[in-house]
Write an enzyme that holds these catalytic residues in place. Structure first.
Site, PDB file in Angstrom:
ATOM      1  N   LYS A  15       0.712  -1.234  -0.137  1.00  0.00           N
ATOM      2  CA  LYS A  15       0.059  -0.043   0.100  1.00  0.00           C
ATOM      3  C   LYS A  15       0.975   1.109  -0.085  1.00  0.00           C
ATOM      4  CE  LYS A  15      -2.068  -1.134   4.050  1.00  0.00           C
ATOM      5  NZ  LYS A  15      -1.305  -2.254   4.032  1.00  0.00           N
ATOM      6  N   ARG A  90      -9.489   1.000   9.220  1.00  0.00           N
ATOM      7  CA  ARG A  90      -9.114  -0.080   9.415  1.00  0.00           C
ATOM      8  C   ARG A  90     -10.089  -1.032  10.331  1.00  0.00           C
ATOM      9  NH1 ARG A  90      -3.355   0.653   9.110  1.00  0.00           N
ATOM     10  NH2 ARG A  90      -1.978  -1.424   9.290  1.00  0.00           N
ATOM     11  N   ARG A 130      11.579  -6.069   5.059  1.00  0.00           N
ATOM     12  CA  ARG A 130      11.213  -4.690   4.701  1.00  0.00           C
ATOM     13  C   ARG A 130      12.287  -3.651   5.403  1.00  0.00           C
ATOM     14  NH1 ARG A 130       5.372  -1.892   5.471  1.00  0.00           N
ATOM     15  NH2 ARG A 130       5.348  -2.921   7.424  1.00  0.00           N
ATOM     16  N   ARG A 162      11.524  -1.707  11.239  1.00  0.00           N
ATOM     17  CA  ARG A 162      10.585  -1.463  12.098  1.00  0.00           C
ATOM     18  C   ARG A 162      10.309  -2.613  13.399  1.00  0.00           C
ATOM     19  NH1 ARG A 162       5.280   0.144   8.451  1.00  0.00           N
ATOM     20  NH2 ARG A 162       4.292  -1.011  10.167  1.00  0.00           N
ATOM     21  N   ARG A 173      -0.342  -9.078  13.199  1.00  0.00           N
ATOM     22  CA  ARG A 173      -0.919  -7.893  12.277  1.00  0.00           C
ATOM     23  C   ARG A 173      -1.778  -8.660  11.322  1.00  0.00           C
ATOM     24  NH1 ARG A 173       4.264  -5.277  10.885  1.00  0.00           N
ATOM     25  NH2 ARG A 173       3.205  -4.173   9.582  1.00  0.00           N
TER      26      ARG A 173
HETATM   27  P1  ADP Z   1       2.090  -1.907   3.271  1.00  0.00           P
HETATM   28  O1  ADP Z   1       2.454  -0.523   3.326  1.00  0.00           O
HETATM   29  O2  ADP Z   1       1.007  -2.613   2.455  1.00  0.00           O
HETATM   30  O3  ADP Z   1       2.473  -2.598   4.668  1.00  0.00           O
HETATM   31  P2  ADP Z   1       4.678  -1.653   1.838  1.00  0.00           P
HETATM   32  O4  ADP Z   1       4.485  -0.601   0.502  1.00  0.00           O
HETATM   33  O5  ADP Z   1       5.620  -1.155   2.992  1.00  0.00           O
HETATM   34  O6  ADP Z   1       3.460  -2.530   2.382  1.00  0.00           O
HETATM   35  O7  ADP Z   1       5.680  -3.057   1.108  1.00  0.00           O
HETATM   36  C1  ADP Z   1       6.111  -3.990   1.953  1.00  0.00           C
HETATM   37  C2  ADP Z   1       7.271  -4.498   1.469  1.00  0.00           C
HETATM   38  O8  ADP Z   1       7.319  -5.139   0.254  1.00  0.00           O
HETATM   39  C3  ADP Z   1       8.515  -3.437   1.476  1.00  0.00           C
HETATM   40  O9  ADP Z   1       9.588  -4.015   1.822  1.00  0.00           O
HETATM   41  C4  ADP Z   1       8.275  -3.231  -0.144  1.00  0.00           C
HETATM   42  O10 ADP Z   1       9.528  -2.747  -0.766  1.00  0.00           O
HETATM   43  C5  ADP Z   1       8.167  -4.513  -0.663  1.00  0.00           C
HETATM   44  N1  ADP Z   1       6.981  -4.408  -1.900  1.00  0.00           N
HETATM   45  C6  ADP Z   1       6.106  -3.764  -2.099  1.00  0.00           C
HETATM   46  N2  ADP Z   1       5.473  -3.882  -3.432  1.00  0.00           N
HETATM   47  C7  ADP Z   1       6.325  -5.107  -3.763  1.00  0.00           C
HETATM   48  C8  ADP Z   1       5.849  -5.762  -4.954  1.00  0.00           C
HETATM   49  N3  ADP Z   1       5.182  -5.582  -5.957  1.00  0.00           N
HETATM   50  N4  ADP Z   1       6.884  -6.813  -5.336  1.00  0.00           N
HETATM   51  C9  ADP Z   1       7.904  -7.101  -4.102  1.00  0.00           C
HETATM   52  N5  ADP Z   1       7.981  -6.270  -3.113  1.00  0.00           N
HETATM   53  C10 ADP Z   1       7.047  -5.444  -2.882  1.00  0.00           C
HETATM   54  P1  ADP Z   2       1.252  -1.850   7.646  1.00  0.00           P
HETATM   55  O1  ADP Z   2       2.476  -1.769   7.092  1.00  0.00           O
HETATM   56  O2  ADP Z   2       0.820  -3.098   8.340  1.00  0.00           O
HETATM   57  O3  ADP Z   2       0.129  -1.500   6.663  1.00  0.00           O
HETATM   58  P2  ADP Z   2       0.992   0.592   9.148  1.00  0.00           P
HETATM   59  O4  ADP Z   2       2.231   1.392   9.023  1.00  0.00           O
HETATM   60  O5  ADP Z   2      -0.085   1.006   8.225  1.00  0.00           O
HETATM   61  O6  ADP Z   2       1.503  -0.854   8.919  1.00  0.00           O
HETATM   62  O7  ADP Z   2       0.312   0.544  10.529  1.00  0.00           O
HETATM   63  C1  ADP Z   2       1.453   0.209  11.747  1.00  0.00           C
HETATM   64  C2  ADP Z   2       0.517   0.048  12.858  1.00  0.00           C
HETATM   65  O8  ADP Z   2       0.021   1.283  13.164  1.00  0.00           O
HETATM   66  C3  ADP Z   2      -0.575  -0.883  12.899  1.00  0.00           C
HETATM   67  O9  ADP Z   2      -0.317  -2.332  13.360  1.00  0.00           O
HETATM   68  C4  ADP Z   2      -1.446  -0.331  14.150  1.00  0.00           C
HETATM   69  O10 ADP Z   2      -0.844  -0.762  15.423  1.00  0.00           O
HETATM   70  C5  ADP Z   2      -1.100   1.312  13.744  1.00  0.00           C
HETATM   71  N1  ADP Z   2      -2.225   1.759  12.906  1.00  0.00           N
HETATM   72  C6  ADP Z   2      -2.024   2.285  11.472  1.00  0.00           C
HETATM   73  N2  ADP Z   2      -3.179   2.561  11.140  1.00  0.00           N
HETATM   74  C7  ADP Z   2      -4.132   2.498  12.026  1.00  0.00           C
HETATM   75  C8  ADP Z   2      -5.474   2.564  12.035  1.00  0.00           C
HETATM   76  N3  ADP Z   2      -6.216   3.074  10.971  1.00  0.00           N
HETATM   77  N4  ADP Z   2      -6.297   2.028  13.077  1.00  0.00           N
HETATM   78  C9  ADP Z   2      -5.809   1.706  14.125  1.00  0.00           C
HETATM   79  N5  ADP Z   2      -4.214   1.490  14.316  1.00  0.00           N
HETATM   80  C10 ADP Z   2      -3.444   1.894  13.221  1.00  0.00           C
END
Ligand code: ADP
Ligand code: ADP
Length: 217
Positions: A15, A90, A130, A162, A173
């Protein structure tokens, strides 16, 4: 083009990665609830201190706290033209609160909700590999490595892993996502704005698929 966009998908689906690309293309701000919490955590604000325990054990921060944080962010002038939400809503109460916020601002409703779909074993590989910088830029040690190991390509800052990207917390998660967030897929499907995107392909192909699907809506 739809401009009130909610990006859905489990942790690690990509995302944040896609939101960065799409927000540039559409000229709307990328608002990531996780990034805002982490910024507060670094600055040790009361919000950051409250959120820390939940984030580090992989649970959701309570709805009231999260909703007021997003409400404040959406009230800033840069969100007037639209917004790309990543990580919010969420839960069902958060989705209701967002609808109310948009109605109050006469912005109609969420008009696109791309959901990035990726199998669980791939999610775990993505999250444990990541590496992030403190300004929200994201890399992967294998799938999307930085040019110089441990350094952010965009701003030269140091990359870190992280605390919630460990195997145990990642599994929690994903469970929390299935229980509390995945029902939103049906919620947006019923509003005819859901788009399912195959996230298990290279980053640029996912980006093309997301953009094309939004443009078609
Ligand atoms: P989210 O915000 O949904 O948690 P991220 O954008 O942080 O996901 O991506 C999670 C991990 O996967 C990161 O290390 C990112 O570089 C990697 N990643 C994201 N998109 C892809 C993809 N299409 N193929 C392989 N790795 C990816
Ligand atoms: P991900 O890579 O899992 O998509 P985020 O960076 O979006 O992770 O979120 C990390 C953490 O921040 C979540 O596990 C939660 O603890 C908190 N968080 C983020 N967005 C929300 C939300 N909309 N509601 C509640 N907690 C949240």
């Amino acid at each position: 083009m739809p401009k009130q966009i909610v990006l859905l998908g489990p942790p690690g689906a990509g995302k944040g990665t896609q939101a960065k690309i799409l927000s540039k293309k559409l000229g709307i701000p990328h608002v990531s609830s996780g990034d805002i919490f982490r910024e507060n955590l670094r600055e040790k604000t009361p919000l950051g201190i409250l959120a820390e325990g939940y984030i580090n054990c992989g649970e959701l921060v309570p709805d009231d706290v999260t909703v007021s944080m997003i409400q404040e962010r959406l009230s800033r002038p840069d969100c007037e033209a639209g917004v790309l939400l990543d990580g919010f809503p969420r839960t069902a109460p958060q989705a209701d609160a967002l609808d109310r916020m948009l109605r109050k601002k006469n912005k109609g409703q969420v008009n696109a909700a791309p959901c990035i779909v990726v199998p669980n074993d791939v999610l775990i590989e993505r999250l444990t590999g990541r590496r992030s910088c403190q300004n929200g830029h994201v890399f992967h040690i294998v799938f999307n490595p930085p040019k110089v190991e441990g350094i952010c390509d965009v701003d030269g800052s140091e990359l870190y892993q992280r605390e919630d990207d460990t195997v145990e917390t990642v599994s929690r998660r994903i469970r929390v996502y299935l229980e509390q967030t995945s029902p939103l897929i049906d919620y947006y499907r019923q509003q005819d704005v859901l788009i399912e995107i195959d996230g298990n392909q290279p980053i640029d192909m996912v980006a093309e698929a997301v953009y094309a699907a939004i443009a078609e809506l």
